[in-house]
Design a protein around this motif. Sequence first.
Motif, PDB file in Angstrom:
ATOM      1  N   ARG A 133       8.521  15.827  -4.030  1.00 12.15           N
ATOM      2  CA  ARG A 133       8.337  16.841  -2.995  1.00 12.15           C
ATOM      3  C   ARG A 133       7.825  16.245  -1.687  1.00 12.15           C
ATOM      4  NH1 ARG A 133       5.647  22.206  -5.876  1.00 12.15           N
ATOM      5  NH2 ARG A 133       7.357  22.629  -7.332  1.00 12.15           N
ATOM      6  N   ILE A 134       7.440  14.974  -1.737  1.00 13.31           N
ATOM      7  CA  ILE A 134       6.966  14.299  -0.529  1.00 13.31           C
ATOM      8  C   ILE A 134       8.160  13.615   0.139  1.00 13.31           C
ATOM      9  CG2 ILE A 134       5.430  12.534   0.404  1.00 13.31           C
ATOM     10  CD1 ILE A 134       3.654  12.931  -2.060  1.00 13.31           C
ATOM     11  N   PRO A 135       8.542  14.012   1.343  1.00  7.81           N
ATOM     12  CA  PRO A 135       9.694  13.396   2.014  1.00  7.81           C
ATOM     13  C   PRO A 135       9.320  12.021   2.577  1.00  7.81           C
ATOM     14  CG  PRO A 135       8.743  15.097   3.405  1.00  7.81           C
ATOM     15  CD  PRO A 135       7.975  15.125   2.111  1.00  7.81           C
ATOM     16  N   CYS A 136       9.652  10.976   1.846  1.00  8.57           N
ATOM     17  CA  CYS A 136       9.230   9.629   2.228  1.00  8.57           C
ATOM     18  C   CYS A 136      10.094   8.612   1.498  1.00  8.57           C
ATOM     19  CB  CYS A 136       7.757   9.412   1.882  1.00  8.57           C
ATOM     20  SG  CYS A 136       7.423   9.506   0.099  1.00  8.57           S
ATOM     21  N   PHE A 137       9.850   7.333   1.766  1.00  7.76           N
ATOM     22  CA  PHE A 137      10.461   6.259   0.982  1.00  7.76           C
ATOM     23  C   PHE A 137       9.475   5.101   0.907  1.00  7.76           C
ATOM     24  CE2 PHE A 137      11.979   6.052   5.326  1.00  7.76           C
ATOM     25  CZ  PHE A 137      11.934   4.724   5.689  1.00  7.76           C
ATOM     26  N   GLN A 138       9.671   4.252  -0.098  1.00 10.03           N
ATOM     27  CA  GLN A 138       8.686   3.227  -0.440  1.00 10.03           C
ATOM     28  C   GLN A 138       9.304   1.840  -0.395  1.00 10.03           C
ATOM     29  OE1 GLN A 138       5.601   2.303  -4.191  1.00 10.03           O
ATOM     30  NE2 GLN A 138       6.956   4.064  -4.246  1.00 10.03           N
ATOM     31  N   VAL A 139       8.539   0.866   0.076  1.00  9.39           N
ATOM     32  CA  VAL A 139       8.995  -0.524   0.153  1.00  9.39           C
ATOM     33  C   VAL A 139       8.149  -1.364  -0.794  1.00  9.39           C
ATOM     34  CG1 VAL A 139       9.448  -2.491   1.665  1.00  9.39           C
ATOM     35  CG2 VAL A 139       9.580  -0.145   2.580  1.00  9.39           C
ATOM     36  N   SER A 140       8.809  -2.120  -1.679  1.00  8.43           N
ATOM     37  CA  SER A 140       8.105  -2.968  -2.650  1.00  8.43           C
ATOM     38  C   SER A 140       8.660  -4.377  -2.615  1.00  8.43           C
ATOM     39  CB  SER A 140       8.232  -2.387  -4.064  1.00  8.43           C
ATOM     40  OG  SER A 140       7.632  -1.108  -4.138  1.00  8.43           O
ATOM     41  N   GLU A 141       7.801  -5.337  -2.944  1.00 10.81           N
ATOM     42  CA  GLU A 141       8.162  -6.747  -2.875  1.00 10.81           C
ATOM     43  C   GLU A 141       8.644  -7.283  -4.216  1.00 10.81           C
ATOM     44  OE1 GLU A 141       4.658  -8.742  -1.603  1.00 10.81           O
ATOM     45  OE2 GLU A 141       4.659  -7.849   0.406  1.00 10.81           O
ATOM     46  N   LEU A 142       9.521  -8.274  -4.134  1.00  2.73           N
ATOM     47  CA  LEU A 142       9.942  -9.028  -5.312  1.00  2.73           C
ATOM     48  C   LEU A 142       9.461 -10.465  -5.138  1.00  2.73           C
ATOM     49  CD1 LEU A 142      13.638  -7.763  -5.715  1.00  2.73           C
ATOM     50  CD2 LEU A 142      11.699  -7.172  -7.155  1.00  2.73           C
TER      51      LEU A 142
ATOM     52  N   ASP B  53      11.753 -13.319  -3.360  1.00  2.00           N
ATOM     53  CA  ASP B  53      13.035 -13.049  -4.021  1.00  2.00           C
ATOM     54  C   ASP B  53      13.779 -11.878  -3.395  1.00  2.00           C
ATOM     55  OD1 ASP B  53      12.623 -15.129  -5.716  1.00  2.00           O
ATOM     56  OD2 ASP B  53      12.143 -13.929  -7.485  1.00  2.00           O
ATOM     57  N   GLY B  54      13.058 -10.925  -2.790  1.00  5.66           N
ATOM     58  CA  GLY B  54      13.729  -9.794  -2.182  1.00  5.66           C
ATOM     59  C   GLY B  54      12.819  -8.598  -2.003  1.00  5.66           C
ATOM     60  N   LEU B  55      13.405  -7.482  -1.571  1.00  6.94           N
ATOM     61  CA  LEU B  55      12.676  -6.244  -1.323  1.00  6.94           C
ATOM     62  C   LEU B  55      13.416  -5.068  -1.936  1.00  6.94           C
ATOM     63  CD1 LEU B  55      11.742  -6.743   2.460  1.00  6.94           C
ATOM     64  CD2 LEU B  55      10.146  -6.793   0.533  1.00  6.94           C
ATOM     65  N   ILE B  56      12.651  -4.036  -2.291  1.00  7.70           N
ATOM     66  CA  ILE B  56      13.206  -2.794  -2.817  1.00  7.70           C
ATOM     67  C   ILE B  56      12.748  -1.659  -1.906  1.00  7.70           C
ATOM     68  CG2 ILE B  56      13.272  -1.182  -4.761  1.00  7.70           C
ATOM     69  CD1 ILE B  56      12.330  -3.573  -6.517  1.00  7.70           C
ATOM     70  N   VAL B  57      13.686  -0.791  -1.537  1.00  5.71           N
ATOM     71  CA  VAL B  57      13.354   0.423  -0.786  1.00  5.71           C
ATOM     72  C   VAL B  57      13.761   1.600  -1.657  1.00  5.71           C
ATOM     73  CG1 VAL B  57      13.608   1.703   1.360  1.00  5.71           C
ATOM     74  CG2 VAL B  57      13.815  -0.794   1.370  1.00  5.71           C
ATOM     75  N   ALA B  58      12.770   2.368  -2.123  1.00  2.04           N
ATOM     76  CA  ALA B  58      13.030   3.398  -3.131  1.00  2.04           C
ATOM     77  C   ALA B  58      12.740   4.796  -2.600  1.00  2.04           C
ATOM     78  CB  ALA B  58      12.163   3.145  -4.370  1.00  2.04           C
ATOM     79  N   THR B  59      13.540   5.749  -3.059  1.00  2.00           N
ATOM     80  CA  THR B  59      13.262   7.165  -2.818  1.00  2.00           C
ATOM     81  C   THR B  59      12.114   7.593  -3.742  1.00  2.00           C
ATOM     82  OG1 THR B  59      14.766   7.933  -4.542  1.00  2.00           O
ATOM     83  CG2 THR B  59      15.716   7.530  -2.348  1.00  2.00           C
ATOM     84  N   PRO B  60      11.561   8.788  -3.563  1.00  2.00           N
ATOM     85  CA  PRO B  60      10.536   9.252  -4.505  1.00  2.00           C
ATOM     86  C   PRO B  60      11.016   9.277  -5.955  1.00  2.00           C
ATOM     87  CG  PRO B  60      10.430  10.559  -2.518  1.00  2.00           C
ATOM     88  CD  PRO B  60      11.653   9.682  -2.381  1.00  2.00           C
ATOM     89  N   THR B  61      12.230   9.769  -6.208  1.00  2.00           N
ATOM     90  CA  THR B  61      12.717   9.776  -7.593  1.00  2.00           C
ATOM     91  C   THR B  61      13.023   8.369  -8.072  1.00  2.00           C
ATOM     92  OG1 THR B  61      14.929  10.318  -6.741  1.00  2.00           O
ATOM     93  CG2 THR B  61      13.609  12.136  -7.602  1.00  2.00           C
ATOM     94  N   GLY B  62      13.469   7.507  -7.157  1.00  2.16           N
ATOM     95  CA  GLY B  62      13.723   6.120  -7.518  1.00  2.16           C
ATOM     96  C   GLY B  62      12.456   5.324  -7.743  1.00  2.16           C
ATOM     97  N   SER B  63      11.309   5.899  -7.397  1.00  2.48           N
ATOM     98  CA  SER B  63      10.046   5.179  -7.564  1.00  2.48           C
ATOM     99  C   SER B  63       9.720   4.898  -9.024  1.00  2.48           C
ATOM    100  CB  SER B  63       8.898   5.964  -6.921  1.00  2.48           C
ATOM    101  OG  SER B  63       8.629   7.170  -7.617  1.00  2.48           O
ATOM    102  N   THR B  64      10.348   5.617  -9.960  1.00  2.00           N
ATOM    103  CA  THR B  64      10.075   5.401 -11.383  1.00  2.00           C
ATOM    104  C   THR B  64      10.981   4.332 -11.990  1.00  2.00           C
ATOM    105  OG1 THR B  64      11.623   7.153 -12.013  1.00  2.00           O
ATOM    106  CG2 THR B  64       9.313   7.779 -11.713  1.00  2.00           C
ATOM    107  N   GLY B  65      11.900   3.771 -11.205  1.00  4.65           N
ATOM    108  CA  GLY B  65      12.855   2.803 -11.729  1.00  4.65           C
ATOM    109  C   GLY B  65      12.472   1.357 -11.430  1.00  4.65           C
TER     110      GLY B  65
END
Length: 266
Positions: free
Chosen positions: A177-186, A152-164
Amino acid sequence: MTNRRNIYFYYPNDEASTYKLQPLFDLAKQNDFTILEDPENANIIVSIGGDGTFLQAVRKTGFRQDCLYTGITRSNEAGLYCDFNLDNFDEMLHSMIHEEMEVRRFPLINVDINGETRFNCLNEMSIRSTIIKTIVIDVKIDTKHFETFRGDGLIVATPTGSTGYNKSTSGSVVDPRIPCFQVSELASLNNNRYRTLGSSFVLDKDRKLTLDIIQEGNNYPVIGMDNEAYPVRQVKSITVTLSDKVIKTIKLKNNSYWDRVKRTFL
């Protein structure tokens, strides 16, 4: 902080809201703050509402680097970006006047579409199919092919966006405080032809993520930027990197990010 006296309030600008918030405006004036009608010259931008309103305030004012943002929730709202509510607004003013506050810095991601249009996101970028058909995406980390995603798609989230949106898809909650970003599957499709990692993964601040959309009828996917949708025509490639920009927010002492996560979810 005596030089930070120009304040702009971001809220639904209607007569009913203005009437309800008048005591708050009066309190700001009594403490020698100047309320501006336009955010351009504001030192402090205050959103009134939940996290969605905070995201809109940051986006609509251009992700400014030369001011402080803060969020105030109403009594029936909660917010991970918002340290204050209408009942303790005077505490926020007292903190600013007497320099008892702390400044928190939240990372942004850069999102480049087709090498032509660049956006910033504070929460996340998502790409989803707009038709009743899976979307196929070649995922590259730096310049190397990592996987071919179908779903269905992908999400790329910031650390603060990780809770959404990210968390709702079983992504991890990440310390800002960790400078990174996260990729999650839909809803990924895994079979003999398509194989994905099957879990979210986190990329370092120096990594570049490239999403090449395979043109199989999904030429007009929905691109979500924080809480806004961008119907971009003929999306072929999206590049995501961690931005050098940060959003500076006012926080109360003894009210860490993890304190707010606990109050919100536990």
